[in-house]
Design an enzyme around this catalytic site. Structure first.
Site, mmCIF file in Angstrom:
data_model
loop_
_atom_site.group_PDB
_atom_site.id
_atom_site.type_symbol
_atom_site.label_atom_id
_atom_site.label_comp_id
_atom_site.label_asym_id
_atom_site.label_seq_id
_atom_site.Cartn_x
_atom_site.Cartn_y
_atom_site.Cartn_z
ATOM 1 N N GLU A 44 -0.442 -10.025 0.584
ATOM 2 C CA GLU A 44 -0.372 -8.602 0.512
ATOM 3 C C GLU A 44 -1.328 -8.548 -1.087
ATOM 4 O O GLU A 44 -2.615 -7.915 -1.287
ATOM 5 C CB GLU A 44 0.463 -7.477 0.742
ATOM 6 C CG GLU A 44 0.545 -7.119 1.998
ATOM 7 C CD GLU A 44 1.843 -6.394 1.971
ATOM 8 O OE1 GLU A 44 1.698 -5.391 3.063
ATOM 9 O OE2 GLU A 44 3.030 -6.322 1.409
ATOM 10 N N CYS A 74 -6.404 7.338 5.479
ATOM 11 C CA CYS A 74 -7.489 8.463 4.440
ATOM 12 C C CYS A 74 -6.069 9.629 4.296
ATOM 13 O O CYS A 74 -5.427 9.913 5.382
ATOM 14 C CB CYS A 74 -8.796 9.034 5.324
ATOM 15 S SG CYS A 74 -9.646 7.777 6.027
ATOM 16 N N ASN A 88 -9.808 12.245 8.960
ATOM 17 C CA ASN A 88 -8.611 11.047 8.701
ATOM 18 C C ASN A 88 -8.920 11.396 10.499
ATOM 19 O O ASN A 88 -8.192 12.002 10.882
ATOM 20 C CB ASN A 88 -7.491 12.172 8.674
ATOM 21 C CG ASN A 88 -6.218 10.954 8.140
ATOM 22 O OD1 ASN A 88 -6.715 9.861 8.788
ATOM 23 N ND2 ASN A 88 -5.482 11.518 8.010
ATOM 24 N N GLY A 89 -8.649 10.010 10.702
ATOM 25 C CA GLY A 89 -9.007 9.473 12.238
ATOM 26 C C GLY A 89 -10.126 8.997 12.541
ATOM 27 O O GLY A 89 -10.413 8.396 11.918
ATOM 28 N N GLU A 128 8.737 -11.986 5.095
ATOM 29 C CA GLU A 128 8.439 -10.924 4.723
ATOM 30 C C GLU A 128 8.202 -11.695 2.916
ATOM 31 O O GLU A 128 7.432 -11.314 2.630
ATOM 32 C CB GLU A 128 9.522 -9.904 4.284
ATOM 33 C CG GLU A 128 9.702 -9.361 3.698
ATOM 34 C CD GLU A 128 8.676 -8.201 3.478
ATOM 35 O OE1 GLU A 128 7.966 -7.886 5.013
ATOM 36 O OE2 GLU A 128 8.238 -7.353 2.972
ATOM 37 N N HIS A 153 6.525 -29.585 13.492
ATOM 38 C CA HIS A 153 5.507 -28.681 14.130
ATOM 39 C C HIS A 153 4.394 -28.791 13.876
ATOM 40 O O HIS A 153 3.357 -28.040 14.905
ATOM 41 C CB HIS A 153 6.086 -28.222 16.009
ATOM 42 C CG HIS A 153 7.627 -29.243 15.887
ATOM 43 N ND1 HIS A 153 7.734 -29.946 17.275
ATOM 44 C CD2 HIS A 153 8.854 -28.460 15.499
ATOM 45 C CE1 HIS A 153 8.629 -29.939 16.986
ATOM 46 N NE2 HIS A 153 9.661 -29.236 16.298
ATOM 47 N N LYS A 161 -1.615 2.248 2.867
ATOM 48 C CA LYS A 161 0.197 2.597 2.700
ATOM 49 C C LYS A 161 0.681 2.651 4.235
ATOM 50 O O LYS A 161 1.834 2.907 4.870
ATOM 51 C CB LYS A 161 0.377 3.580 1.595
ATOM 52 C CG LYS A 161 2.415 3.726 1.413
ATOM 53 C CD LYS A 161 2.795 2.334 0.925
ATOM 54 C CE LYS A 161 3.988 2.610 1.095
ATOM 55 N NZ LYS A 161 4.456 1.391 0.434
ATOM 56 N N LYS A 186 4.550 -10.358 1.356
ATOM 57 C CA LYS A 186 4.275 -10.185 -0.039
ATOM 58 C C LYS A 186 3.503 -10.417 -0.606
ATOM 59 O O LYS A 186 2.489 -9.892 -1.616
ATOM 60 C CB LYS A 186 5.547 -9.740 -0.346
ATOM 61 C CG LYS A 186 6.274 -9.156 -0.199
ATOM 62 C CD LYS A 186 6.771 -7.610 -0.207
ATOM 63 C CE LYS A 186 5.435 -6.696 0.391
ATOM 64 N NZ LYS A 186 6.487 -6.159 2.099
ATOM 65 N N ARG A 208 -2.695 6.405 1.369
ATOM 66 C CA ARG A 208 -3.801 6.016 2.155
ATOM 67 C C ARG A 208 -5.086 5.622 2.066
ATOM 68 O O ARG A 208 -5.636 5.962 3.394
ATOM 69 C CB ARG A 208 -3.661 7.550 3.035
ATOM 70 C CG ARG A 208 -2.518 8.486 3.009
ATOM 71 C CD ARG A 208 -2.557 9.740 3.792
ATOM 72 N NE ARG A 208 -2.602 9.808 4.879
ATOM 73 C CZ ARG A 208 -2.185 9.703 5.482
ATOM 74 N NH1 ARG A 208 -1.015 9.810 4.833
ATOM 75 N NH2 ARG A 208 -2.540 9.487 7.096
ATOM 76 N N TRP A 252 -10.256 5.232 3.966
ATOM 77 C CA TRP A 252 -10.336 3.842 4.365
ATOM 78 C C TRP A 252 -10.658 3.820 4.938
ATOM 79 O O TRP A 252 -10.485 4.449 6.346
ATOM 80 C CB TRP A 252 -8.680 3.595 4.883
ATOM 81 C CG TRP A 252 -8.206 2.060 4.995
ATOM 82 C CD1 TRP A 252 -7.683 1.346 3.472
ATOM 83 C CD2 TRP A 252 -7.934 1.813 6.158
ATOM 84 N NE1 TRP A 252 -7.802 -0.143 4.575
ATOM 85 C CE2 TRP A 252 -7.793 0.493 5.945
ATOM 86 C CE3 TRP A 252 -8.427 1.947 7.734
ATOM 87 C CZ2 TRP A 252 -7.352 -0.626 6.968
ATOM 88 C CZ3 TRP A 252 -7.780 1.157 7.969
ATOM 89 C CH2 TRP A 252 -8.021 -0.080 7.863
HETATM 90 C C1 G6P Z 1 0.972 -0.928 6.512
HETATM 91 C C2 G6P Z 1 1.868 -1.133 5.293
HETATM 92 C C3 G6P Z 1 2.643 -2.173 4.988
HETATM 93 C C4 G6P Z 1 3.646 -1.570 6.542
HETATM 94 C C5 G6P Z 1 2.925 -0.689 7.218
HETATM 95 C C6 G6P Z 1 4.278 -0.816 8.644
HETATM 96 O O1 G6P Z 1 0.516 -1.478 6.951
HETATM 97 O O2 G6P Z 1 0.767 -1.655 4.833
HETATM 98 O O3 G6P Z 1 4.045 -1.857 3.796
HETATM 99 O O4 G6P Z 1 4.993 -2.134 6.826
HETATM 100 O O5 G6P Z 1 1.920 -0.647 7.331
HETATM 101 O O6 G6P Z 1 4.508 0.935 8.436
HETATM 102 P P1 G6P Z 1 5.584 1.712 8.138
HETATM 103 O O7 G6P Z 1 5.861 3.119 7.489
HETATM 104 O O8 G6P Z 1 5.153 2.158 10.106
HETATM 105 O O9 G6P Z 1 6.370 0.872 8.122
#
Ligand code: G6P
Length: 607
Positions: free
Chosen positions: A487, A2, A99-100, A480, A503, A602, A484, A27, A73
């Site tokens: 996501e 948030c 927030n929290g 990764e 396997h 994010k 991507k 956020r 969020w």
């Molecule tokens: C969230 C974001 C990801 C990110 C992860 C870790 O899930 O959506 O893109 O990799 O957090 O975040 P950080 O800021 O610790 O790299």
């Protein structure tokens, strides 16, 4: 999670609040709201969806000089108007954003309910505002202070009372909160991005601190009422760095920024003449680094994938054991750590709650704790004994791209630095340094093939599954790539070590399963070629990322994306870029919200 913004001063609050919330949408963006205090008393406006939905409901002509807002969020309760913040007391005279997570909200809620409070939302937050109301006897800060003594959990809060129209009260525990200073006006934000262009100096609240913010002054004190003298610090970010420019999405802009951000990650840090690197941020702990017998890399999400690549590189260059741990697992499993161990936390945001907690656990057990992060002055940066910044600039797209490649650069720098303190010879060091220097041009070369990658993406966009394969250094790159894709396009994708495919995942392969193989030329190359044969024998569609000189794979693959050749350590960086572009174009083709995919955020500041 948030985002929070707040304003008090001579100007109308609404423009800053709406603009600030927009900038904080990374956020969380499932609902938003504002509280405004003016001649008509305290008023709250909320909307489900993005800040743009809220903006349609709040007239820009409103004149209130005090206000605060929140973008949510969801953790407790679905995204709805009732669950959106601000929450208000039963009499509507107090409003609060949070927030929290309040961990003991359930018994508190029950207690309040028995006292006759009727709850309007399903959130954990709402107990706070009712507790403040219960303890309010003409002094808002005091009521907030008493309330915070009753709750467990994490919070950044901003509160106002209709009877105290000259002040905002804020408090912090675990969730970030900044106070922006202005001329006869002051700002609140959970993130510096909201303050850029409005305030140049900020006070960073620490855990356990509160503040009373008036237009003309701010007083900071601890929750147990000790006054705090806190110097304001300069806010450095520039507005244009958080603008999309000519790009349709932040994600695409950030992918195309990589020649620069990769260069910025090593700028001023390479020492070609000495075959080494200079990392000022860890100079103070060199003796401990030299003595370190074991490395643990810890992170979440994309940063965890960077750590996995780092594991291969660091182990190869240092010849000491290197482990990688999900921060969320590490913190709870009583890890074996001692003073000979160095724990490296990797995080773009520098705020991720699990990563921060893992660092604290490692510190408590005596390890040296390094931080690799992007956000200068973030919680993780502050918690580290020493560290290295990425200097990638603000990353706004929720799916991390440029931060990932900068993390890989910094991990290489760390490997060379520590390697040269140990057995790494001059020639090896020099070779890696020269290779890093060549990276930005090589990345440009890959970006120039974007139209070709787009063409392949359009063919893949109709599928609902995808498998990503790689071996060695390219296994985490495959992970990764899969992350991507899922996501941002909501396609189910899995990353696997290529040899493990037989396997289990091989059972999934038929003509409807695209298989993306990361296969630049390395020691495992021939083995990967065999794995590709196995996929083809089952009619799987193969897209290969290969190095330019490759001829064999050109014949085997249905599609091939060529990247320039480079030394082993930097190849994962190059291989990751076509995968970013592939996901981006697939997601756009499927009509997805690339920069703000559903359910994600994010910065993940909840555990
Ligand atoms: C969230 C974001 C990801 C990110 C992860 C870790 O899930 O959506 O893109 O990799 O957090 O975040 P950080 O800021 O610790 O790299």
């Amino acid at each position: 999670m948030c985002g929070i913004v707040g304003y008090i001063g001579p100007k109308p609050a609404v423009p800053f609040l709406l603009e600030g919330l927009k900038r904080l949408e990374y956020r969380g963006y499932d609902s938003a709201g504002v509280a405004l205090l003016g001649e008509h008393g305290l008023q709250v406006v909320k909307a489900v969806g993005k800040v743009s939905q809220l903006a349609q409901r709040v007239s820009r002509g409103r004149t209130e000089h005090l206000g605060f807002g929140h973008t949510r969020w969801a953790t407790h309760g679905v995204p709805s108007e009732a669950n959106a913040h601000p929450h208000t007391s039963v009499d509507g005279r107090i409003a609060l954003v949070h927030n929290g997570i309040i961990e003991n909200y359930a018994p508190l809620r029950e207690e309040l309910r028995q006292e006759g409070v009727v709850f309007k939302s399903e959130t954990d937050t709402e107990v706070l505002v009712h507790l403040i109301a219960r303890h309010y006897h003409g002094d808002l800060a005091e009521a907030v202070r008493i309330t915070l003594g009753l709750v467990d959990g994490a919070y950044g809060i901003c509160v106002a009372h209709q009877d105290e129209p000259d002040r905002l009260v804020v408090a912090k525990m675990g969730s970030p909160l900044l106070l922006g200073l202005g001329e006869e006006e002051n700002f609140v934000a959970s993130d510096r991005q909201a303050l850029v262009g409005h305030s140049e100096r900020v006070i960073v609240l620490e855990d356990g601190e509160m503040a009373v913010i008036r237009a003309e002054d701010i007083s900071v004190f601890t929750i147990d009422m000790r006054p705090v003298e806190r110097e304001a610090v300069e806010l450095q970010e520039e507005l244009e760095r958080i603008d999309k420019g000519e790009f349709p999405h932040f994600m695409l802009k950030e992918i195309f920024e990589q020649p620069r951000t990769i260069g910025d990650a090593f700028a001023g840090r390479l020492l070609p003449e000495e075959g080494g690197v200079r990392l000022g941020g860890i100079a103070s702990v060199l003796d401990r680094l030299k003595a370190c017998k074991r490395l643990i890399l810890t992170a979440c999400g994309t940063s965890w994938h960077a750590a996995l690549v780092g594991e291969y590189i660091l182990e190869d260059m240092l010849r000491i054991p290197v482990e990688v741990e999900y921060a969320s697992e590490f913190r709870y499993r009583n890890p074996v750590i001692d003073e000979d161990c160095c724990v490296v936390a990797i995080s773009q945001s520098g705020e991720t709650a699990d990563t921060l907690a893992a660092m604290k656990e490692a510190k408590r057990k005596g390890a040296l704790v390094l931080g690799i992060c992007n956000r200068v002055g973030s919680a993780i940066a502050r918690e580290s004994d020493a560290g290295v910044y990425l200097h990638a600039g603000p990353e706004i797209g929720v799916a991390s791209t440029k931060a990932f490649t900068s993390q890989l650069v910094v991990l290489i720098l760390l490997a060379v630095h520590m390697g040269r303190l140990r057995h790494m010879g001059y020639n090896h060091g020099r070779q890696v340094v020269e290779d890093l220097k060549a990276l930005p041009d090589r990345v440009r070369e890959i970006l120039a093939t974007a139209p070709e990658i787009k063409r392949i993406a359009l063919k893949l966009a109709e599928h609902n599954n995808a498998l990503y394969l790689g071996r060695g250094l390219f296994f985490p790159v495959a992970l990764e790539g899969a992350l991507k894709l899922k996501e941002i396009s909501y396609i189910h994708a899995e990353g696997y070590p290529a040899a493990e495919m037989k396997h289990g995942p091989i059972a999934l392969i038929d003509e409807h399963m695209p298989v993306i193989v990361v296969a630049p030329h390395d020691d495992n190359y021939e083995k990967v070629v065999s794995n590709i044969q196995e996929v083809r024998a089952r009619r799987g569609k193969v897209v290969v990322i290969a190095t330019k000189a490759d001829t064999k794979l050109q014949e085997l693959a249905d599609e091939i994306i060529l990247i320039p050749d480079a030394t082993q350590a930097t190849l994962p960086i190059l291989a990751a870029i076509p995968l970013q572009l592939l996901s981006y174009y697939i997601a756009v083709e499927r009509g997805c919200d690339v920069d703000q995919p559903r359910n994600l955020a994010k910065s993940v500041t909840v555990e």
